[in-house]
Design an enzyme around this catalytic site. Structure first.
Site, short mmCIF file in Angstrom:
data_model
loop_
_atom_site.label_atom_id
_atom_site.label_comp_id
_atom_site.label_asym_id
_atom_site.label_seq_id
_atom_site.Cartn_x
_atom_site.Cartn_y
_atom_site.Cartn_z
N ARG A 174 0.85 -1.19 0.00
CA ARG A 174 0.00 0.00 0.00
C ARG A 174 0.89 1.24 0.00
O ARG A 174 1.84 1.34 0.78
CB ARG A 174 -0.90 0.02 1.23
CG ARG A 174 -1.47 1.41 1.53
CD ARG A 174 -2.62 1.42 2.48
NE ARG A 174 -2.80 2.70 3.13
CZ ARG A 174 -3.15 3.84 2.55
NH1 ARG A 174 -3.33 3.89 1.24
NH2 ARG A 174 -3.29 4.95 3.26
N ASP A 219 -0.54 15.64 6.22
CA ASP A 219 -1.08 16.65 7.12
C ASP A 219 -0.74 16.27 8.56
O ASP A 219 -0.31 15.13 8.82
CB ASP A 219 -2.59 16.80 6.95
CG ASP A 219 -3.34 15.49 7.17
OD1 ASP A 219 -3.89 15.32 8.27
OD2 ASP A 219 -3.35 14.63 6.26
#
Length: 242
Positions: free
Chosen positions: A88, A210
């Protein structure tokens, strides 16, 4: 034979698969990383390509968002297409102060609020972790890139795979932070659970887009720029002893 969610023919998908969430990112990976990439599936707009990386056959297939979606695609890849390894590659939000935006996090484990860790073995909450061979290979690949310009640090540690994107739970993140959790994302635990059930190997390499504490966040353009290093780490790890 095609599955309900993947239209590729037998042999169309390589044993090594890179798995971003976004179909558009899957296309960009095929165009920029793989040689001679060709589209092999596009059911429901989930794009999959097969080409080669450093001379080895490699596929890229999007997973969509969240644990339910990635478990569908990972299960079909491992069970029906002979895939051996899935990495992933995505984004994550930093939880702890020691991790900064633009850093890379390689997940050594995935905590989760999903039921996926409790469903595979009755009465047991499984510990969900990547393949050690892939984790070690990713760490080695990151070490080789440490002197390259650009980007931030690489961290190896637990992540939190949440079923909730917008739910505001500061007490949960404070508790996870105290227990060494580096970042939050939405898919790694599902991938690790499927790999353990299907006898495959899995890895998650994440770009920090973030920060939950500071509110700092990358723009869409910056996400693509800084995503490249995590992609290279994951791709090189897939090829290790393949």
């Amino acid at each position: 034979m095609a599955t309900p969610h993947i239209a590729a023919a037998p042999g169309d998908l390589a044993p090594l698969v890179l798995m971003p969430g976004d179909p558009n990112r899957a296309r960009r990976i095929a165009e920029t990383l793989l040689d001679d990439a060709r589209l092999v599936t596009e059911v429901r707009g989930i794009l999959g390509y097969t080409g080669s990386f450093q001379g080895e056959p490699v596929s890229v297939l999007a997973s969509g968002m969240g644990i339910p979606s990635i478990t569908i695609y990972a299960t079909e890849l491992f069970r029906h297409y002979g895939v051996r390894r899935i990495a992933r590659i995505g984004t994550a939000g930093a939880i702890t102060a020691s991790v900064s935006v633009r850093d890379v996090v390689i997940a050594s484990a995935a905590h989760t609020d999903s039921s996926v860790s409790r469903l595979l073995v009755e009465g047991v909450t499984l510990g969900l972790a990547p393949s050690y061979r892939l984790l070690r290979a990713a760490a080695d690949a990151a070490e080789r890139m440490v002197t390259e310009p650009g980007g931030g640090a690489v961290h190896i540690g637990p992540v939190f795979s949440s079923d909730h994107f917008y739910l505001d739970r500061p007490a949960v993140f404070d508790a996870l932070d105290r227990r060494g959790t580096l970042a939050v994302e939405m898919e790694a635990a599902g991938l690790f659970a499927v790999a353990s059930a299907e006898g495959g190997e899995a890895l998650a390499v994440l770009t920090v887009s973030d920060h939950l504490r500071t509110g700092e966040a990358l723009s869409s353009e910056e996400r693509e720029t800084y995503f490249t290093r995590a992609l290279r780490i994951a791709a090189e790890a897939l090829l290790d002893d393949a």
